[in-house]
Design a protein around this motif. Structure first.
Motif, PDB file in Angstrom:
ATOM      1  N   SER A 143       5.428   2.413   6.558  1.00  0.00           N
ATOM      2  CA  SER A 143       5.204   1.731   5.278  1.00  0.00           C
ATOM      3  C   SER A 143       4.939   2.709   4.138  1.00  0.00           C
ATOM      4  O   SER A 143       4.875   2.286   2.978  1.00  0.00           O
ATOM      5  N   GLY A 145       5.886   5.319   1.383  1.00  0.00           N
ATOM      6  CA  GLY A 145       7.087   5.681   0.646  1.00  0.00           C
ATOM      7  C   GLY A 145       7.187   4.926  -0.656  1.00  0.00           C
ATOM      8  O   GLY A 145       6.317   4.114  -1.008  1.00  0.00           O
ATOM      9  N   ASN A 146       8.241   5.195  -1.375  1.00  0.00           N
ATOM     10  CA  ASN A 146       8.467   4.519  -2.651  1.00  0.00           C
ATOM     11  C   ASN A 146       9.048   3.125  -2.427  1.00  0.00           C
ATOM     12  O   ASN A 146       9.758   2.878  -1.455  1.00  0.00           O
ATOM     13  N   GLY A 147       8.766   2.229  -3.347  1.00  0.00           N
ATOM     14  CA  GLY A 147       9.277   0.872  -3.240  1.00  0.00           C
ATOM     15  C   GLY A 147       8.425   0.015  -2.323  1.00  0.00           C
ATOM     16  O   GLY A 147       7.471   0.478  -1.702  1.00  0.00           O
ATOM     17  N   TYR A 148       8.805  -1.256  -2.242  1.00  0.00           N
ATOM     18  CA  TYR A 148       8.062  -2.194  -1.418  1.00  0.00           C
ATOM     19  C   TYR A 148       8.420  -2.006   0.060  1.00  0.00           C
ATOM     20  O   TYR A 148       9.571  -1.759   0.400  1.00  0.00           O
ATOM     21  N   ARG A 149       7.420  -2.167   0.924  1.00  0.00           N
ATOM     22  CA  ARG A 149       7.620  -2.053   2.371  1.00  0.00           C
ATOM     23  C   ARG A 149       7.040  -3.291   3.069  1.00  0.00           C
ATOM     24  O   ARG A 149       6.218  -3.189   3.973  1.00  0.00           O
ATOM     25  N   ARG A 185      -1.208   3.602   0.166  1.00  0.00           N
ATOM     26  CA  ARG A 185      -1.136   3.186  -1.238  1.00  0.00           C
ATOM     27  C   ARG A 185      -0.188   2.000  -1.445  1.00  0.00           C
ATOM     28  O   ARG A 185       0.743   2.046  -2.267  1.00  0.00           O
ATOM     29  N   ARG A 186      -0.446   0.942  -0.704  1.00  0.00           N
ATOM     30  CA  ARG A 186       0.367  -0.262  -0.823  1.00  0.00           C
ATOM     31  C   ARG A 186      -0.218  -1.203  -1.870  1.00  0.00           C
ATOM     32  O   ARG A 186      -1.404  -1.137  -2.208  1.00  0.00           O
ATOM     33  N   THR A 187       0.611  -2.092  -2.382  1.00  0.00           N
ATOM     34  CA  THR A 187       0.204  -2.998  -3.450  1.00  0.00           C
ATOM     35  C   THR A 187      -0.499  -4.231  -2.876  1.00  0.00           C
ATOM     36  O   THR A 187      -0.506  -4.461  -1.660  1.00  0.00           O
ATOM     37  N   GLU A 190       1.908  -6.542  -1.033  1.00  0.00           N
ATOM     38  CA  GLU A 190       2.205  -6.062   0.314  1.00  0.00           C
ATOM     39  C   GLU A 190       1.026  -6.295   1.251  1.00  0.00           C
ATOM     40  O   GLU A 190       1.205  -6.631   2.429  1.00  0.00           O
ATOM     41  N   LYS A 271       4.050  13.185   3.582  1.00  0.00           N
ATOM     42  CA  LYS A 271       4.151  12.058   4.502  1.00  0.00           C
ATOM     43  C   LYS A 271       3.474  12.344   5.834  1.00  0.00           C
ATOM     44  O   LYS A 271       2.666  11.518   6.303  1.00  0.00           O
TER      45      LYS A 271
END
Length: 341
Positions: A143, A145-149, A185-187, A190, A271
């Protein structure tokens, strides 16, 4: 050209894991026939004896009943889960370049460390726990990385929810969810999807139990009662010291590698750095589980999952003359443990 055990490619790593798996399956034959019936009789009460609204038994007891009814199938399924766990962790290590070099050492180490701790009579439950935790760590690590996961977080939380449903004593592992959201660092959106994945197995089991004639809240009450039953540190008081030594040695290896990671923290990529921090948290949580009120000896197998990802970091960096004896010692211990269990 000399073979480097710490940087071994996929083929020898997989063959080693396959050999360890076949040896473990062979060693499981006697306990299944002799010692599991008494354990299952005491550990798997009839549905509804403790909680009136429980119409369907909990997954742990269902696994025990399947293991008793079909011991040969249980052995093959356990061996397959052992292979899948090692392959998933090895794929994670290679795809994220976790050690800075090409190494599939995590694949055989997973099987070696699991065999060192031993599975006990409820081997199918222990191997299911280890596989679910391996899939949880793999998907949470993906999970980052850049963008939504959303997909990786949902799958990881779904496996985590299944793990807690299988063994209520593992409820503290739920802390892996907020830890992953914070470290990677997820939103908030997410995190919401991750919470939905975590609660889905329990919600499905409550619905199935209700449809079978029980009450909707009975599984929730069972998990709470099972987790709170007993007294802390019971496992250390009722288990002989020699049975805990393998898990303690494995923990020391994992802690040494964690300290090695911290000493070279800023020389690794971003990472791998975050994945190692997450695995250190998982190592800490799986160790603290052993002091819980309903901890079982099989729970020590969970330490092998984060440890098998941390230990290769040290093995690829220390002297080859030290790595060979350590690796052979671990492999020999796994063989002896598989034969004696």
């Amino acid at each position: 050209m000399r073979f480097d055990i710490a940087r071994q490619p996929f083929v020898p790593a997989f063959l080693t894991l396959l050999a360890i798996t076949l040896l473990a399956m062979w060693g499981l034959e006697a306990p299944v026939a002799a010692g599991t019936a008494a354990a299952a009789a005491s550990a798997a009460p009839n549905p509804g004896t403790e909680l009136p609204g429980l119409a369907i038994d909990m997954p742990q007891n269902l696994l025990l009943q399947f293991q008793l009814a079909h011991p040969l199938w249980a052995k093959w399924i356990g061996g397959l889960m052992l292979l899948l766990g090692g392959l998933n962790l090895g794929r994670l290590a290679v795809s994220t370049n976790l050690y800075g070099v090409s190494s599939c050492l995590a694949i055989p180490l997973y099987g070696i460390l699991l065999c060192i701790t031993g599975f006990g009579p409820e081997f199918l439950t222990a191997l299911t726990e280890a596989l679910l935790l391996a899939l949880t760590i793999k998907n949470y690590s993906r999970s980052f990385g850049n963008g939504y996961r959303f997909d990786a977080l949902f799958r990881a939380s779904l496996y985590l929810g299944l793990l807690v449903l299988l063994r209520p004593a593992l409820l503290p592992l739920v802390l892996l969810l907020p830890t992953a959201v914070w470290i990677f660092r997820r939103t908030l959106r997410e995190a919401t999807a991750a919470c939905a994945g975590l609660l889905l197995p329990l919600a499905a089991w409550c619905y199935v139990n209700w449809g079978a004639g029980g009450t909707l809240s009975a599984p929730l009450l069972h998990i709470g009662t099972d987790f709170a039953s007993g007294t802390p540190l019971t496992l250390f008081l009722r288990t002989p010291l020699y049975e805990l030594i393998p898990a303690g040695c494995m923990l020391l290896f994992g802690l040494f590698s964690a300290l090695h990671v911290l000493s070279e923290f800023y020389t690794t990529g971003m990472k791998p750095r975050f994945i190692f921090i997450f695995n250190m948290t998982a190592l800490l949580l799986t160790t603290l589980l052993l002091g819980g009120p309903d901890a079982a000896r099989n729970d020590a197998c969970l330490i092998a999952v984060p440890a098998s990802l941390l230990i290769p970091f040290s093995f690829v960096r220390i002297n080859r003359a030290i790595v060979w004896p350590l690796y052979l010692l671990l492999a020999a211990s796994a063989v002896i443990s598989s034969i004696l269990q």
